[in-house]
Design an enzyme around this catalytic site. Structure first.
Site, short mmCIF file in Angstrom:
data_model
loop_
_atom_site.label_atom_id
_atom_site.label_comp_id
_atom_site.label_asym_id
_atom_site.label_seq_id
_atom_site.Cartn_x
_atom_site.Cartn_y
_atom_site.Cartn_z
N SER A 238 3.27 4.15 4.60
CA SER A 238 2.17 3.21 4.82
C SER A 238 1.27 3.20 3.60
CB SER A 238 1.38 3.62 6.06
OG SER A 238 0.65 4.79 5.75
N LYS A 239 0.27 2.35 3.68
CA LYS A 239 -0.62 2.12 2.54
C LYS A 239 -1.19 3.39 1.95
CE LYS A 239 -2.81 -2.34 2.29
NZ LYS A 239 -3.76 -3.21 2.97
N ARG A 240 -1.43 4.36 2.82
CA ARG A 240 -2.08 5.55 2.25
C ARG A 240 -1.14 6.36 1.36
NH1 ARG A 240 -0.89 9.80 5.45
NH2 ARG A 240 0.34 9.05 7.22
N GLY A 242 0.47 4.85 -1.01
CA GLY A 242 0.54 4.09 -2.26
C GLY A 242 0.98 2.68 -1.94
#
Ligand code: GLU
Length: 470
Positions: A238-240, A242
């Site tokens: 997921s976004k966290r 990268g």
């Protein structure tokens, strides 16, 4: 004929994990001379956005994942879904359910308290009384009450679910709009899908969908559920972790075929080969060799794969993808050499197109100052003699070619009885502004004679000032 599809819901960016399933579907169709469809599953009107549709289309186009059919929008097919719902009613396989959200909650709580799996209890399945007023009912599908659903998944192997585990699926919401599990079945049937290749987050929907295929009289396609892509900490990517949006990789300077190469290997292998051309991917890809357990995304490996593709890509192709990066840095491509030639000499030194573009600036733009460290080291009074002589010889050159330039550097070093580096390094700093560049003769050729002469004069002025300041 083999037919596959990619069916994203346009509710966010195009996720890198989604791209991998798109790629597997695309490769599978290409390999067998089949057809690939892009279908936009936009029936969730609240969460679907045009921006997200555009990101999907742009991503697919950048990646070169072309489709034979589509984009087909589910929101354009509401009439068709209604028709099939009616057919289910006609067969006695659909019914209105008036249970309110409060009743469903209470049902769930009671089941949980009794240690049972929460499920809709089917109270309206054979309801024949007077329906309650003031409630917009949902429409449910009469799932078979017993027997097994068998999925012979091409990646996961055989999965068997008993119908007792499944409750009656909602196929239309209170406002009449059809739900995902229903539209996907109607579409895959209408569009003649032979293989449904998708993320394994959908595996629990598949038994219900198989029952629906059978109910509407459709042939059940083959399924391949692809395991998730995980971040380095083992949780779903997921976004966290990268970048997860495909367009972000574009912006970071990855070549589309490198990203696809990385993604094809993420959960699939062919011997120990790591670097694949698009043709090789099509030739060797096979669902049988797709790993049934999740894979971990590794940016360092992606970067390495990118580097390998940058080394071997046709120069024109590199230039096509490089040009926007160079333009972003303020370079006017009409004021310098062919970008493909610049890409060609920079390709061995760059991991990404962003890096390559940085290295291309001095081919197009003049600079006002030399890099301090390089100038301090190489543009010193002791280099004046070499630079003066090399300038004289370069000015006299009638043919501005790398070989001739090389000979000039050689002749200068010989005349002054110094090593090549004593001429080459000051020359490099003079004409590129810094201490790093590809082979200086080829670099000089591309920068051009007038520019090189001008920059050499600027370097000599720099040395002059430095002497004065001493
Ligand atoms: N629209 C679904 C999603 O984006 C995929 C459906 C499918 O591939 O069957 O997750």
């Amino acid at each position: 004929m083999i037919r596959t599809r990619f069916a994203p819901s346009p509710t966010g960016y195009l996720h890198i994990g989604g791209v991998r399933t798109a790629l597997y579907s695309w490769l599978y169709a290409k390999k067998q001379g089949g057809e690939f469809t892009l279908r936009i599953e936009d029936t969730d009107l609240e969460r679907s956005t045009e921006e997200s549709v555009n990101a999907i289309l742009e991503g697919m186009s950048w990646l070169g994942l072309d489709y034979d059919h589509g984009p087909i929008y589910q929101t354009h097919r509401f009439e068709r879904y209604k028709e099939v719902i009616q057919q289910l009613f006609d067969k006695g396989l659909a019914y209105y359910c008036y249970a309110t959200p409060e009743e469903l909650d209470a049902m769930r709580e009671a089941q949980k308290a009794a240690g049972e799996k929460p499920r809709y209890d089917g109270s309206y399945r054979d309801f024949s009384g007077e329906p309650p007023t003031g409630i917009d009912p949902v429409i449910r599908f009469k799932n078979p009450l017993d027997g097994d659903v068998v999925i012979d998944d091409l990646v996961k192997g055989q999965v068997i679910i008993n119908n007792k585990e499944l409750d009656d699926l909602i196929i239309a919401r209170p406002d009449g709009t059809p739900t995902y599990n229903f539209t996907v079945v109607v579409d895959d049937w209408d569009m003649g899908m032979t293989h449904v290749i998708r993320g394994d987050d959908h595996l629990n929907n598949t038994p219900r969908q198989i029952n629906l295929y059978k109910a509407i009289g459709a042939e059940v396609p083959k399924f391949a559920h692809i395991p998730m892509v995980l971040g380095e900490d083992g949780s779903r990517l997921s976004k966290r972790h990268g970048a997860v949006s495909v367009l972000q990789y574009k912006e970071e300077g990855f070549l589309p075929e490198a990203l696809l190469n990385y993604l094809v290997r993420l959960g699939w292998s062919y011997g120990d080969q790591e670097v694949f051309s698009m043709d090789e991917m099509v030739k060797y890809f096979d669902l049988n060799s797709v790993n049934s357990s999740p894979s971990t995304f590794d940016t360092a490996k992606l970067t390495w794969i990118n580097e390998q593709h940058i080394k071997t890509a046709p120069a024109e192709h590199l230039a096509t993808h490089l040009s926007s990066f160079v333009a972003q840095l303020g370079c006017d491509l009409s004021q310098g050499p062919e970008l493909s030639e610049v890409a060609n000499i920079l390709r061995d030194r760059a991991k990404t197109l962003v890096e390559m573009a940085q290295g291309a600036i001095y081919f197009y733009n003049d600079f006002e100052a030399f890099e301090a460290g390089a100038a301090k080291k190489h543009l010193r009074p002791a280099a004046e003699e070499a630079l003066t002589l090399v300038l004289e010889k370069l000015e006299a050159l009638s043919e501005w070619k790398a070989e001739a330039i090389h000979n000039v550097i050689n002749a200068t070093a010989e005349a002054l009885e110094v090593g090549m580096g004593k001429v080459g390094m000051p020359l490099r700093v003079a004409i590129t502004g810094g201490g790093q560049s590809p082979a200086i003769d080829a670099t000089a050729e591309l920068i051009g004679q007038d520019r090189c002469i001008k920059r050499l004069k600027m370097a000599l002025e720099f040395i002059e000032k430095r002497k004065e300041a001493q």
